[in-house]
Write a protein that holds these residues in place. Structure first.
Motif, short mmCIF file in Angstrom:
data_model
loop_
_atom_site.label_atom_id
_atom_site.label_comp_id
_atom_site.label_asym_id
_atom_site.label_seq_id
_atom_site.Cartn_x
_atom_site.Cartn_y
_atom_site.Cartn_z
N GLY A 8 0.83 -1.19 0.00
CA GLY A 8 0.00 0.00 0.00
C GLY A 8 0.87 1.24 0.00
N ASN A 9 0.60 2.15 0.93
CA ASN A 9 1.38 3.40 0.97
C ASN A 9 2.47 3.36 2.02
N THR A 207 9.89 7.62 -7.34
CA THR A 207 10.10 8.58 -6.26
C THR A 207 10.30 9.95 -6.88
N VAL A 208 10.30 10.99 -6.06
CA VAL A 208 10.33 12.35 -6.60
C VAL A 208 11.46 13.15 -5.96
N LEU A 221 3.35 13.40 -7.43
CA LEU A 221 3.68 11.98 -7.38
C LEU A 221 2.42 11.14 -7.20
N LYS A 222 1.51 11.60 -6.34
CA LYS A 222 0.27 10.85 -6.10
C LYS A 222 -0.58 10.74 -7.36
N GLN A 223 -0.55 11.78 -8.19
CA GLN A 223 -1.38 11.77 -9.39
C GLN A 223 -0.94 10.68 -10.37
N VAL A 224 0.35 10.42 -10.45
CA VAL A 224 0.82 9.40 -11.39
C VAL A 224 1.02 8.05 -10.71
N GLN A 225 1.04 8.03 -9.37
CA GLN A 225 1.29 6.79 -8.64
C GLN A 225 0.52 6.83 -7.32
N PRO A 226 -0.79 6.65 -7.37
CA PRO A 226 -1.59 6.66 -6.14
C PRO A 226 -1.37 5.38 -5.33
#
Length: 587
Positions: A8-9, A207-208, A221-226
């Protein structure tokens, strides 16, 4: 054996949630005798992980000839981290950026006609795979899946800032998997949409990288990898310096606040840099965003640990925040490394460059001036010599695409300098009977980032007087890998007033006993531009242009008895002495 994975996250280590608190320390920028000191200080600050790039050009300086000893002993560095119970993140080549020469790629790649860099070019990939065949088996026993400290490895580096060849990234991924790199694989990119889109591939964690605006970057980052962990793989808590520009610093309170913002967002972080170290020798890189800008010798980066390993206000604030945030008891701080002021050292000219060319280089004849790479040269200087007919009045000497800084001599007389960033022609007359034209070009570091990576060094197009190209050149490669050859130079009578060209100077200082060996800083007040060797070790470049005013001399380079300093000065010195002091000056 141990497991490190994503669920998960969250990151899980041995099936328990973990926040990665990592700091970048590059083994190739630190003298091996100080690896443990720097890693101990990372751990004492509350960090649980160290991250390092792998510099391909350090490990394969010539094609097929590998080096994993001394400052290139990556295995020893990782083993020290394991002894200190630090996790390790490894970011191997082919490309690392890192303000490192050619982004870590070896210069010999540029000798291959037609090769395309950083894409699905079979010739380029054959070189990468041959390198991986040597590097990755050395790392395999150090993976956490084999009981070692390495928990994650990167595929390429910030690729979305350069290209969008996802087939290339897939090849790098499969090259690592097929060589049994069975730990978490990741990519890292800047927070812009095109960067993330160009650098991501399926089955690999993204990662960013950023230095501020945490919420904005993590949202990208969340937009492309939720539904995956948030990780800043490069938190730019400081910055690097270019010659002819001011020294960079960043407010410690503000830098630590951004880190706290990441923690409050549930993110993990890798401080880039935690300890920057030094671009020893000729390994500094350069940036080119339309104008070429070489990086200085120091890679202090205004990091929590200074270039010489001292803790800073930023370090203290970080340590306090980590203790408060995670409620952990911190280990005592290691003792600071000692510094010593050894005072003034008198220098004497021992070998004008043009007098000792036969000792340093074997000449090569070509119709046209060739760049270094075509002669099998990687770093240093290259000398071009030809004859010009005369008489000619008001000649205009033009160097087409000189990379990077050229000193011009006519019959031994210095006529001026032509710089890549200011390529103004030089005007002179050629006497009746003609003259000898010499052009000494310094490679000031290959571009390490952006669209201009293919950065040949030397004269890359041609030399003209007016509109007439000059042919029939003699070339001397001067990588200066081994200055011990200067011991064979004939005795030189000291006529300082007659020295108007590049010259080697020598001096020495004495250390009585081992307890007197310490770090020191070499100041070159009154000198113009050149490089310095201490006991044969290339400390790197100095330049009165600044901002850097001293060179860091780590204590492990020194010895009891006589210590030799050799300065290769390009222009001339106002005073024939250097000073070894106990304080640095980065500008």
């Amino acid at each position: 054996m141990a497991s490190f994975r994503v669920q998960g996250n969250q990151f899980l280590y041995e099936d328990k949630p973990i926040t990665i608190l990592s700091g970048a320390i590059h083994y190739f920028r630190v003298i091996p005798g100080y690896w443990k000191d720097r890693l101990l200080k990372l751990k004492a600050c509350g960090f649980n992980t160290v991250e390092t790039y792998v510099a391909w050009n350090m490990h394969e300086p010539q094609e097929g000839k590998f080096c994993f000893t001394g400052m290139a002993d990556i295995v020893a560095f990782i083993e020290i981290a394991a002894e200190l119970e630090l996790h390790v993140i490894v970011r191997p080549s082919p490309y690392i950026c890192a303000e490192w020469e050619f982004g870590g790629m070896p210069a010999w790649l540029l000798a291959e006609d037609g090769m395309r860099l950083r894409c699905y070019d079979e010739l380029f990939l054959s070189k990468v795979d041959a390198y991986y065949d040597v590097l990755l088996p050395m790392l395999k026993p150090l993976l956490c899946t084999n009981g070692g400290p390495i928990i994650a490895m990167q595929i390429e580096n910030e690729y979305g800032s350069y290209g969008n060849d996802l087939k290339y990234l897939e090849h790098i991924k499969e090259s690592m998997i097929s060589r049994e790199m069975d730990v978490l694989l990741f990519t890292s990119d800047g927070p812009e949409d095109f960067m993330l889109q160009g650098g991501m591939i399926p089955g690999v964690l993204e990662t960013v990288n950023f230095g501020s605006r945490t919420e904005e970057a993590f949202n990208s980052l969340k937009q492309v990898q939720p539904d995956k962990p948030l990780m800043c793989m490069e938190y730019w808590n400081g910055w690097f310096d270019h010659w002819n520009k001011p020294h960079h610093t960043r407010d410690a309170q503000e830098a630590v606040q951004v880190f706290e913002d990441m923690l409050n967002a549930g993110g993990s972080v890798n401080f880039y840099m935690f300890h920057g170290g030094t671009n020893f020798g000729f390994y500094n890189g350069a940036n080119n965003h339309g104008k070429y800008e070489p990086t200085v010798t120091s890679y202090d980066y205004d990091s929590p640990l200074t270039e010489w390993g001292d803790i800073t206000e930023k370090y203290v604030l970080l340590r306090e925040l980590i203790a408060k945030y995670f409620g952990t008891a911190l280990m005592p701080l290691p003792e600071p490394v000692r510094k010593m002021a050894y005072g003034h050292v008198q220098m004497k000219p021992v070998a004008p460059l043009f007098d000792v060319l036969p000792l340093l280089s074997t000449p090569v004849q070509r119709a046209c001036p060739e760049p270094m790479e075509k002669l099998g040269q990687d770093y240093g200087f290259i000398l071009y010599t030809t004859k010009v007919s005369g008489p000619r009045l008001n000649c205009s000497l033009v160097l087409q695409e000189v990379h990077d800084r050229a000193l011009v001599f006519l019959d031994g007389e210095y006529k001026g300098v032509i710089e890549r960033w200011d390529p103004q022609p030089i005007e002179f007359d050629v006497p009746e009977g003609g003259a000898e034209l010499r052009i000494l070009v310094e490679n000031m570091g290959r571009t390490n980032y952006g669209p201009y990576l293919r950065d040949y060094k030397g004269i890359t197009e041609g030399v003209r007087l007016g509109f007439q190209f000059l042919f029939d050149w003699t070339m001397h490669s001067l990588p200066l890998h081994n200055i011990a050859q200067l011991e064979q130079a004939p005795a030189f009578e000291e006529r300082v007033q007659d020295i108007n060209g590049p010259t080697f100077y020598q001096g020495s200082f004495h250390i009585e006993q081992e307890s007197d060996i310490a770090d020191t800083f070499l100041a070159l007040e009154g000198w113009t531009k050149g490089i310095v060797f201490v006991n044969g070790f290339n400390l790197g470049r100095y330049w009165e242009a600044g901002p850097q005013k001293t060179l860091y001399v780590p204590g492990p380079l020194l010895r009891t008895g006589a210590n030799e300093i050799v300065v290769f000065e390009l222009h001339g010195a106002k005073t024939l002495q250097v000073t070894l002091q106990d304080t640095p000056d980065l500008g």
